[in-house]
Design a protein around this motif. Structure first.
Motif, PDB file in Angstrom:
ATOM      1  N   ARG A 121      33.395  37.678  40.187  1.00  0.00           N
ATOM      2  CA  ARG A 121      33.848  36.447  39.541  1.00  0.00           C
ATOM      3  C   ARG A 121      35.365  36.442  39.377  1.00  0.00           C
ATOM      4  O   ARG A 121      35.977  37.505  39.200  1.00  0.00           O
ATOM      5  N   THR A 122      35.887  35.247  39.475  1.00  0.00           N
ATOM      6  CA  THR A 122      37.329  35.044  39.308  1.00  0.00           C
ATOM      7  C   THR A 122      37.549  33.973  38.234  1.00  0.00           C
ATOM      8  O   THR A 122      36.682  33.128  37.986  1.00  0.00           O
ATOM      9  N   TYR A 123      38.719  34.020  37.624  1.00  0.00           N
ATOM     10  CA  TYR A 123      39.020  33.088  36.538  1.00  0.00           C
ATOM     11  C   TYR A 123      40.106  32.105  36.988  1.00  0.00           C
ATOM     12  O   TYR A 123      41.107  32.500  37.573  1.00  0.00           O
ATOM     13  N   GLN A 124      39.881  30.825  36.663  1.00  0.00           N
ATOM     14  CA  GLN A 124      40.848  29.779  36.989  1.00  0.00           C
ATOM     15  C   GLN A 124      41.177  29.005  35.713  1.00  0.00           C
ATOM     16  O   GLN A 124      40.299  28.353  35.135  1.00  0.00           O
ATOM     17  N   ARG A 145      45.723  33.791  32.222  1.00  0.00           N
ATOM     18  CA  ARG A 145      45.084  34.227  33.466  1.00  0.00           C
ATOM     19  C   ARG A 145      44.385  35.580  33.256  1.00  0.00           C
ATOM     20  O   ARG A 145      44.854  36.425  32.505  1.00  0.00           O
ATOM     21  N   PRO A 180      40.281  39.234  38.482  1.00  0.00           N
ATOM     22  CA  PRO A 180      38.874  39.091  38.941  1.00  0.00           C
ATOM     23  C   PRO A 180      38.046  40.300  38.510  1.00  0.00           C
ATOM     24  O   PRO A 180      38.553  41.401  38.326  1.00  0.00           O
ATOM     25  N   SER A 239      34.291  42.486  39.254  1.00  0.00           N
ATOM     26  CA  SER A 239      33.220  42.666  40.254  1.00  0.00           C
ATOM     27  C   SER A 239      32.415  43.939  39.964  1.00  0.00           C
ATOM     28  O   SER A 239      32.936  44.891  39.383  1.00  0.00           O
TER      29      SER A 239
END
Length: 243
Positions: free
Chosen positions: A40-43, A51, A54, A56
């Motif tokens: 998952r990544t954060y935007q 920010r 990511p 995993s």
């Protein structure tokens, strides 16, 4: 060519390794954390938002890989066992004792069984009761027993006797002392019987068992020296099951 005794030698190790690896595979497949992964990544909503890096989690176990490894493990086990069992159908030898064939063409599997039985029989014969060596024994065919020669002993009885120490007088009565005397009243005739065996007989039986033990062991080694009849069964069976 591979010999049957070589196949037997490696079979135990193959079975042990297969069991260990299959147990480990089973345990791994029961742990969801090893089978599952995430990325998952954060935007942020806008350019000024905070920010985050990511995240995993890697998948550590793939079921398809486990199945493939299981197929490899079991194929080796199935092939070794099939080869051993097929070869055992042809592995035979004669059991010879003192130059005489006692068993003709005995299968290796039966020889192994016989070898184990003779260990127990040796223990049984070794503990057979033997006649008392302090006695002289003769056979009594009528009873099927061993007997000693009759021994005669006297039966005695204690009888009271009177001993006059002083005769009676006008002034004093007689002085009498009572004592006991053992007198023979009859005779016992004793014969001992026994259902045990002479020590020599037990020794002879032990020698026979030991001779047969050696002969069976030689025959088993001879039978296990036959060339292995290779049988590949793993690919067809496991190809159907796990393919």
């Amino acid at each position: 060519m591979t010999k049957l005794n070589q196949i037997i030698a490696v079979e135990k190790g193959v079975k042990s390794r297969s069991q260990q690896e299959l147990t480990q595979a089973h345990h791994d497949l029961q742990k969801p954390q090893l089978l599952n992964g995430i990325a998952r990544t954060y935007q942020p909503r806008d350019e000024e938002g905070e920010r985050f890096p990511p995240e995993s989690t890697r998948v550590q176990v793939r079921t398809d890989d486990v199945l493939k490894k299981t197929k490899e493990i079991l194929t080796r086990l199935f092939d070794v066992t099939a080869t051993k069992d097929l070869t055992n159908c042809h592995a035979k030898a004669d059991v010879r004792v003192d130059g005489k064939v006692l068993l003709k063409g005995a299968p290796a599997t039966y020889l192994l069984f016989l070898e184990k039985q003779l260990v127990d029989l040796h223990t049984f014969v070794k503990k057979l009761p033997t006649l008392d060596p302090s006695e002289t024994w003769i056979p009594d065919p009528a009873q099927g027993l061993w007997a000693t020669e009759p021994v005669q002993t006297a039966k005695t009885k204690r009888v009271p006797r009177n001993h006059v120490k002083a005769e009676a007088t006008d002034k004093h009565p007689a002085q009498v002392e009572v004592y006991y005397e053992d007198i023979v009243v009859g005779y016992w005739k004793t014969v001992k019987y026994s259902g045990a065996l002479p020590a020599l007989r037990v020794h002879e039986l032990l020698e026979r068992v030991e001779k047969l033990q050696q002969a069976v062991k030689f025959a088993r080694e001879e039978a296990n020296g036959v060339e292995a009849q290779e049988l590949k069964s793993g690919d067809s069976i496991l190809g159907y099951l796990l393919g």
